[in-house]
Design an enzyme around this catalytic site. Structure first.
Site, PDB file in Angstrom:
ATOM      1  N   TYR A 125    -103.376  -7.453   6.921  1.00  6.81           N
ATOM      2  CA  TYR A 125    -104.065  -7.431   8.216  1.00  6.81           C
ATOM      3  C   TYR A 125    -105.272  -8.371   8.208  1.00  6.81           C
ATOM      4  CZ  TYR A 125    -101.543  -3.261   9.977  1.00  6.81           C
ATOM      5  OH  TYR A 125    -100.604  -2.373  10.428  1.00  6.81           O
ATOM      6  N   ASP A 165     -88.490  17.408  -9.607  1.00  2.00           N
ATOM      7  CA  ASP A 165     -87.233  18.036  -9.217  1.00  2.00           C
ATOM      8  C   ASP A 165     -86.125  17.602 -10.178  1.00  2.00           C
ATOM      9  OD1 ASP A 165     -88.304  19.349  -7.100  1.00  2.00           O
ATOM     10  OD2 ASP A 165     -87.348  18.165  -5.537  1.00  2.00           O
TER      11      ASP A 165
END
Lengths: 310, 310
Positions: free
Chosen positions: A104, A249
């Site tokens: 930006y 997980d």
């Protein structure tokens, strides 16, 4: 009273010196009437090798040359110099940015980047030229991990320099941003580090008092661990000698998150020592599902595709 | 010395009473030899209306009936009762969960949910039956926002009850999890709240001392604001009378994030008062791009599609 010198200050000096060397080389080429040129380690897949000694993925010897003599190199060369200038300003002014924010700012200053992937690429080239991760020139991940446990830190950033905080004071965790990443560890009562992928598991560990019961620092990575979080984990291991256990997980995504923490990733093969080779994957393993007759879910097609990519 | 009673304690009592009422109704039906039935507010799009007085999206009068007499209703009825039982246990044991974690626990206990969307649906039905958001029965968002500013809070959760922390002590921000969500505000030196979408902007505000210069509490939503973060913003506005300013990207995604903060979302139309109707969208507006001749990027096809969905 002498001003305290922090590790972050030393790194800052080294990065500035490295930036200066890069700049001086370009200036010196120009002054001698030569086309500036620079060699950059190649970050292509074929140049990524596993280093047995460092126990992480690193770049091989292949290098690419960038020279202002070649008209096709001129644009990326100029982009790289702008990124280097921006990095220097960030450090000198004590400000931080992110990959996205840097893009930006570049657009705002009229710098010609086609899209963000171009400015990201230049930031990574600067990392490999300076041999410092971008966090050391103040470009931080947008994502935030958090930390909770028996550890007192002392800030080195402007405005908070010298102030301390006890990371056991807020059970939801302290966000790991620029201030925490550059802080010193001043006192630690913990004996190990638990790195946790999921927010629900992190909260459960806090509620069960795992930090006290196991004298553990709890780190919530919120999915893939942001790089500055990986650096903090490495520092906890190196500076405080704490063993690291990883709870993810029991699926291909969790395995990948754990593997990046242990072995590093291809994307950051040009960065050293933000992985922890001795870290132990301690979550439920797929083999535990059979061993302990745990309930499980079928792997989806997406899961299977992910396994093949690993 | 009398035990301090927190707002969180009162809510806990109300939710438990509401759960008990739900349970007693089912038991009473059974004892009288009747098929248990319950009416649930319909959460379909056609039943979502804008309430001029509350200034948020709410559910209309349409209700759906669920009765154990209908064999097709039996399964969802049983699922709903399991969710209610799980919620009661969470509250009584002082534990928390998430949508995902609740689904995992259900699978672990052999409860028949086809996939997570089914258990999510039951959790939302329980919200509309009890008329409390799921955070009040300890099901929290997986995502974490964070907060920084001149505000002292006092925890109400077990293990930290009565302890205080000053939220200006950690410039990277304090993660907003179960502990912060249920804390009391005890002292506030700030006069307004800045809600910020992006981590880079949040860090820049901290580095520029915006918290001191504008006496502002800075909240980093990290994208779409998690629901408990929206509740905290609402509480800062209601309990402390602080005006709220929202800083998001000037793109359709940013507009949507701001709009959910101000008007609420269709997905949580059954939940009251987690939006702030008086909040002001203060980021750069698309019209500012022309007015101030700012650099801008073309809208992508994905952006344009998103605008049409808004």
């Amino acid at each position: 009273m002498a001003q305290q010198v922090y590790k972050a200050d030393q790194i800052k000096r080294q990065v500035l010196a490295s930036l200066r060397k890069f700049g001086e080389r370009v200036v010196s080429d120009l002054e001698r009437g030569r086309f500036p040129r620079i060699e950059i380690p190649a970050r292509t897949t074929s140049n990524i090798v596993y280093d047995e000694k460092l126990r992480q993925y690193v770049l091989g010897d292949k290098r690419i040359e960038r020279t202002a003599k070649n008209i096709r190199h001129l644009r990326p060369f100029a982009q790289l110099l702008w990124i280097a200038t921006f990095a220097k300003q960030l450090i000198q002014r004590g400000k931080t940015s992110t990959l996205r924010d840097t893009y930006y700012v570049a657009i705002g200053e009229g710098i010609d980047f086609e899209d963000q992937s171009e400015s990201d690429e230049m930031i990574m080239q600067l990392e490999s030229i300076l041999d410092f991760p971008r966090e050391d020139f103040h470009i931080f991940p947008e994502e935030r991990a958090s930390i909770f446990g028996d550890l007192v830190i002392e800030y080195s950033i402007p405005g908070f320099r010298g102030r301390r905080i006890d990371l056991s004071a807020h059970p939801d965790g302290f966000a790991i941003g620029p201030a925490l990443t550059t802080a010193e560890f001043v006192r630690c009562g913990a004996e190990q580090v638990f790195v946790i992928e999921k927010g629900a598991v992190f909260s459960r560990f806090v509620e069960e008092g795992a930090d006290k019961k196991y004298k553990a620092i709890l780190i919530h990575t919120a999915g893939q661990s942001p790089r500055n979080c990986r650096k903090i984990i490495r520092r906890l291991h190196d500076e405080l000698g704490l063993p690291v256990y990883v709870f993810t997980d029991a699926d291909p995504w969790g395995v990948h998150i754990a593997s990046v923490l242990v072995h590093g990733s291809a994307l950051s093969a040009h960065i050293r020592e933000i992985n922890v080779p001795d870290a132990i994957w301690a979550g439920v393993w797929p083999s535990d599902i059979r061993r302990y007759k745990l309930p499980s879910m079928k792997l989806s097609d997406r899961d299977i595709k992910r396994i093949q990519e690993l």
